[in-house]
Each structure stands twice: as structure tokens, then as C-alpha cells.
Design a protein around this motif. Structure first.
Motif, PDB file in Angstrom:
ATOM      1  N   LYS A  90       1.173  -0.705  25.002  1.00 48.01           N
ATOM      2  CA  LYS A  90       0.677  -1.465  23.854  1.00 48.01           C
ATOM      3  C   LYS A  90       0.491  -0.511  22.671  1.00 48.01           C
ATOM      4  O   LYS A  90      -0.341   0.393  22.730  1.00 48.01           O
ATOM      5  CB  LYS A  90      -0.652  -2.141  24.195  1.00 48.01           C
ATOM      6  N   TYR A  91       1.258  -0.718  21.639  1.00 46.35           N
ATOM      7  CA  TYR A  91       1.148   0.157  20.481  1.00 46.35           C
ATOM      8  C   TYR A  91       1.123  -0.661  19.197  1.00 46.35           C
ATOM      9  O   TYR A  91       1.506  -1.838  19.164  1.00 46.35           O
ATOM     10  CB  TYR A  91       2.309   1.163  20.433  1.00 46.35           C
ATOM     11  N   GLY A 147      -0.354   4.083  17.082  1.00 51.35           N
ATOM     12  CA  GLY A 147      -1.504   4.270  17.946  1.00 51.35           C
ATOM     13  C   GLY A 147      -1.327   3.410  19.186  1.00 51.35           C
ATOM     14  O   GLY A 147      -0.574   2.421  19.164  1.00 51.35           O
ATOM     15  N   TYR A 148      -2.001   3.775  20.277  1.00 53.43           N
ATOM     16  CA  TYR A 148      -1.836   3.081  21.549  1.00 53.43           C
ATOM     17  C   TYR A 148      -3.160   2.481  22.022  1.00 53.43           C
ATOM     18  O   TYR A 148      -4.222   3.096  21.895  1.00 53.43           O
ATOM     19  CB  TYR A 148      -1.334   4.050  22.630  1.00 53.43           C
ATOM     20  N   TRP A 149      -3.066   1.287  22.593  1.00 56.30           N
ATOM     21  CA  TRP A 149      -4.197   0.643  23.234  1.00 56.30           C
ATOM     22  C   TRP A 149      -4.114   0.840  24.740  1.00 56.30           C
ATOM     23  O   TRP A 149      -3.045   0.733  25.335  1.00 56.30           O
ATOM     24  CB  TRP A 149      -4.221  -0.854  22.928  1.00 56.30           C
ATOM     25  N   PHE A 150      -5.246   1.108  25.365  1.00 59.23           N
ATOM     26  CA  PHE A 150      -5.352   1.244  26.817  1.00 59.23           C
ATOM     27  C   PHE A 150      -6.431   0.288  27.309  1.00 59.23           C
ATOM     28  O   PHE A 150      -7.526   0.234  26.735  1.00 59.23           O
ATOM     29  CB  PHE A 150      -5.730   2.676  27.210  1.00 59.23           C
ATOM     30  N   ASP A 151      -6.138  -0.451  28.374  1.00 61.92           N
ATOM     31  CA  ASP A 151      -7.094  -1.389  28.961  1.00 61.92           C
ATOM     32  C   ASP A 151      -7.647  -0.847  30.268  1.00 61.92           C
ATOM     33  O   ASP A 151      -6.992  -0.048  30.961  1.00 61.92           O
ATOM     34  CB  ASP A 151      -6.427  -2.739  29.259  1.00 61.92           C
ATOM     35  N   GLU A 152      -8.850  -1.325  30.635  1.00 60.54           N
ATOM     36  CA  GLU A 152      -9.357  -0.996  31.953  1.00 60.54           C
ATOM     37  C   GLU A 152      -8.463  -1.657  33.008  1.00 60.54           C
ATOM     38  O   GLU A 152      -7.744  -2.611  32.729  1.00 60.54           O
ATOM     39  CB  GLU A 152     -10.800  -1.474  32.097  1.00 60.54           C
ATOM     40  N   ILE A 206      -3.092  -6.942  21.996  1.00 57.53           N
ATOM     41  CA  ILE A 206      -3.145  -5.851  21.023  1.00 57.53           C
ATOM     42  C   ILE A 206      -3.972  -6.270  19.814  1.00 57.53           C
ATOM     43  O   ILE A 206      -3.728  -7.305  19.198  1.00 57.53           O
ATOM     44  CB  ILE A 206      -1.725  -5.463  20.566  1.00 57.53           C
ATOM     45  N   GLY A 207      -4.969  -5.471  19.493  1.00 57.51           N
ATOM     46  CA  GLY A 207      -5.776  -5.726  18.312  1.00 57.51           C
ATOM     47  C   GLY A 207      -6.679  -6.939  18.402  1.00 57.51           C
ATOM     48  O   GLY A 207      -7.123  -7.461  17.372  1.00 57.51           O
ATOM     49  N   ALA A 208      -6.970  -7.406  19.610  1.00 61.40           N
ATOM     50  CA  ALA A 208      -7.843  -8.575  19.775  1.00 61.40           C
ATOM     51  C   ALA A 208      -9.219  -8.295  19.193  1.00 61.40           C
ATOM     52  O   ALA A 208      -9.746  -7.184  19.293  1.00 61.40           O
ATOM     53  CB  ALA A 208      -7.966  -8.942  21.248  1.00 61.40           C
ATOM     54  N   ALA A 209      -9.808  -9.308  18.573  1.00 59.30           N
ATOM     55  CA  ALA A 209     -11.141  -9.162  18.000  1.00 59.30           C
ATOM     56  C   ALA A 209     -12.140  -8.773  19.076  1.00 59.30           C
ATOM     57  O   ALA A 209     -12.039  -9.224  20.232  1.00 59.30           O
ATOM     58  CB  ALA A 209     -11.568 -10.468  17.329  1.00 59.30           C
TER      59      ALA A 209
END
Length: 391
Positions: free
Chosen positions: A84-85, A115-120, A127-130
Motif C-alpha cells: 500500500k503506497y 510513502g507506504y502504509w503498514f497494517d497490523e 489507504i489513507g482511511a480516516a
């Protein structure tokens, strides 16, 4: 960007040389480290002692052939079904006059970076969720001496990210920015000296606040090694310019893991802990430190609070930490930066900041990245999690 720290025709020959000599180095390291008294620390296992020797050699190789260990940079993104970027817009309107001057002197401009998103584990947040009400997010700045490393999910930095997500129950996702890496002459075409990485870190932080919607007090800015240096610089800029039109407020917390806090790379004083650790820690490679200093600094003097907040050089201007958020600072007892980190912590405490210092005995620089530093890695993650839970 093309690397020219060594002529390309010689690259294959050198790597062949390293491959061949490694077949001799490994047995030598094994034999040399058999007696505990000859290991970097008597508490180390034989496997750990050899891994530190290997890591030190890799630092030497990487310095001679810059980019050899980097698998991504700010011009590209890692592709994959679970990656997720997001591309971040530059923020020139948030530069004060001093930052504009620094950028002009270094021939640096704000630019678009990823930039990258990492989830548990088990989560799949868009991506970019409020953010959910009171949700905390870690904004992660990777290490690598400003010349190596990546925020990519394929890079070693992801080990740290996943460790934080696994142990910090109150954090469901982490955002990591792919800031620009520095280059120096004559080995390469000079590029991305200070304040390039600061401009990129500012863009990522602004994205979290203004685009995603996180409240600044719910952001934990985290950085390891050079990323710790960058985390401090970003926080300083936000604190010193709080109230500048459009600039987000400072973060709610600061997490520093083996931060680099003296970009002058001053030689350790005889008899100091750092002097004792210089031959133990894997980062005590003179060519690496010299290139890093030249690449990152560009035309700038390192004796500046934005670059060397842990320096004790008498020429250093006063370093203020007024207005900084609560902080958690980690150091390894066997790392080269140990004394400088101690100076940083004392200065932060003297300013009245709420600072928790955690030292892992006999651990090297940025040990939290390496599985061979278990169980100390897990113990450190648990200490960080407890700190996050008890503000």
C-alpha cells in the motif's frame, strides 16, 4: 540514480573477491570468537559475535559500492498485491525563510515522493482511511545513515515496523515515508543533502494531518539511527515554527531508536564508553562515516541543532528542547553512539521534557532490527508498548 563510488567494470571483480574471501573470513570469525573473552561482549553467543563481524564487513562493502544494499529510492515504489503506497505532494508553502535558504544553498527543492502504509496482522485498512476516534498512528522514518535504506516493505526497516505493530496493541497502522537519500562527490554526483530529507519528512507528516485527518497529538514520530536524527529535526521544525500558516502542530510523542545525534562524527574521547564500543559496534567503519558526513551535510556546518543535537563541541550553538513532546529513547550499551545519545537525553530532561530512556546492555547500534539480538528486541518492543499505553 547511477552509483559511481567505484568504476562499474570493477564491480563484478570486487564482488567476486568479497565472495571468495568470505569463505575464509567466516571460518576465521568462528575460530576467533570461540573464546568468550575475545568476543565483542562476553555475553554474546558465538552466532551473534559472528553476525556482528559480518554486519561490519557489509558496512565496508556497501560504502565502497554505494547503493549495493538499497532496493528502492524516492523515484520508485515497490509493487505487490499487499503493498500500500501513496505519492505525497511537496509542501513548499510550509518552508520558513531559514529552510528556504538552506534548500537553496544545497540546491534542493521540495518534490513528490512516495510513502507506504503498514497494517497490523490480519487487518486491511484502506489507504489513507480516516482515523477512528482517538486512533494513534506511528509515523516511521527509516535509518541508513541518510545514504542507505528504504521504507519499502521489502527492506529491513519493515522488520521494525512489524515488530511495533505486533507488540503495540494501541497502534493498528504505521506510515513510512521514502525520503531522499544523499550522495557526495567525488564518488558520485552530489544530491539530496540537508535539508532534502527534512522537506520529505515534512510532506509525510502534513499528509497524515491534512489529508488523512490525524490529530497531531495522536501521531508518534518514530525514527531509528539516521531516521532518529530526522525525527528530531522534523519535530524541532514543527516546534520552532508552531503557528506558521498551514503548518501542522508538533506530534504527541517521539520515539527514537539508536538515534544519530552528531553528524560531525566527532572521534570518541579516550576512556569514554563510545571509545570502548568503537571496535565492537558494526558501524565503526571510518569510510562509511566520512561518506555519510559529506553526503548529508553538503555545504552545511554540522554544528547545528537540526543536525547534531547531541554534540558537545564547544562551538555548538545552544540546543533547546522547549516544547518537545514526551519521548522514548533507546540505545544499545555496546553502540558507538552511546555517549551522544546520553547527551541528548540529558538535554531533553533539562528542558523539562518527559523522557524515558531505555538501554539494552551489550547491544549494538540499531539492534532492534536484527533477529540475532533476541530476546532483547522483544523486550524493547514490550517496553515501547508499555510507554505508549501509559502516557
Amino acid at each position: 540514480m547511477t552509483n559511481s563510488m567505484a568504476p562499474r567494470p570493477l564491480l563484478g571483480l570486487y564482488l567476486l573477491y568479497e565472495l571468495i574471501t568470505m569463505t575464509f573470513r567466516l571460518p576465521y570469525w568462528l575460530v576467533r570468537n570461540l573464546p568468550r573473552s575475545l568476543r565483542g561482549r562476553p555475553s554474546w553467543s558465538l552466532w551473534k559475535a559472528v553476525r556482528v563481524d559480518f554486519q561490519r564487513r557489509m558496512c565496508t562493502i556497501s560504502t565502497r559500492f554505494y547503493g549495493l544494499t538499497s532496493n528502492a529510492d524516492h523515484t520508485m515504489v515497490t509493487q505487490g498485491s499487499n503493498v500500500k503506497y501513496v505519492w505525497l505532494n511537496p509542501t513548499p508553502a510550509l518552508m520558513n525563510n531559514k529552510l528556504r535558504t538552506w534548500a537553496a544553498e544545497a540546491n534542493v527543492v521540495p518534490m513528490r515522493i512516495p510513502g507506504y502504509w503498514f497494517d497490523e496482522e490480519g487487518a486491511n485498512t484502506p489507504i489513507g482511511a480516516a482515523p477512528r476516534p482517538s486512533e494513534k498512528v506511528i509515523y516511521s522514518l527509516h535509518g541508513g545513515a541518510y545514504i542507505f535504506g528504504s521504507a519499502s516493505p521489502d527492506a529491513i526497516h519493515s522488520t521494525l515496523v512489524h515488530g511495533l505493530l505486533k507488540h503495540c496493541e494501541g497502534v493498528q497502522r504505521i506510515f513510512a515515508v521514502e525520503y531522499r537519500l544523499s550522495r557526495a562527490a567525488p564518488e558520485d554526483t552530489p544530491a539530496n543533502a540537508f535539508p532534502a530529507a527534512l522537506l520529505d519528512a515534512l510532506a509525510g507528516y502534513t499528509y497524515l494531518v491534512q489529508s488523512v485527518g490525524f490529530a497531531p497529538q495522536d501521531i508518534i514520530v518514530e525514527g531509528d539511527s539516521a531516521g532518529g536524527n530526522l525525527a528530531l529535526a522534523l519535530t524541532r521544525y514543527l516546534v520552532e515554527n508552531n503557528g506558521l500558516a498551514g503548518l501542522p502542530a508538533p506530534p504527541g510523542a517521539l520515539l527514537l531508536l539508536s538515534p544519530g545525534v552528531d553528524m560531525s562524527y566527532a572521534i570518541p574521547l579516550p576512556g569514554s564508553r563510545a571509545a570502548a564500543n568503537a571496535t565492537v559496534d558494526y558501524i565503526g567503519v571510518p569510510t562509511l562515516n566520512d561518506y555519510t558526513r559529506r553526503a548529508f551535510l553538503g555545504p552545511r556546518d554540522p554544528l547545528d541543532p537540526y543536525m547534531s543535537p547531541g554534540s558537545k563541541d564547544p562551538r555548538m550553538p545552544s540546543v533547546s528542547f522547549d516544547g518537545f513532546p514526551r519521548s522514548f529513547v533507546v540505545a544499545g550499551g555496546a553502540e558507538l553512539f552511546i555517549d551522544k545519545i546520553g547527551v541528548l537525553v540529558e538535554r531533553m530532561k533539562s528542558a523539562g521534557n518527559k523522557v524515558t530512556y531505555y538501554e539494552a546492555p551489550d547491544e549494538v547500534h540499531d539492534y532492534i532490527l536484527f533477529s540475532w539480538s533476541e530476546p532483547e528486541c522483544t523486550a524493547t518492543f514490550r517496553a515501547i508498548a508499555k510507554w505508549l499505553e501509559d502516557p
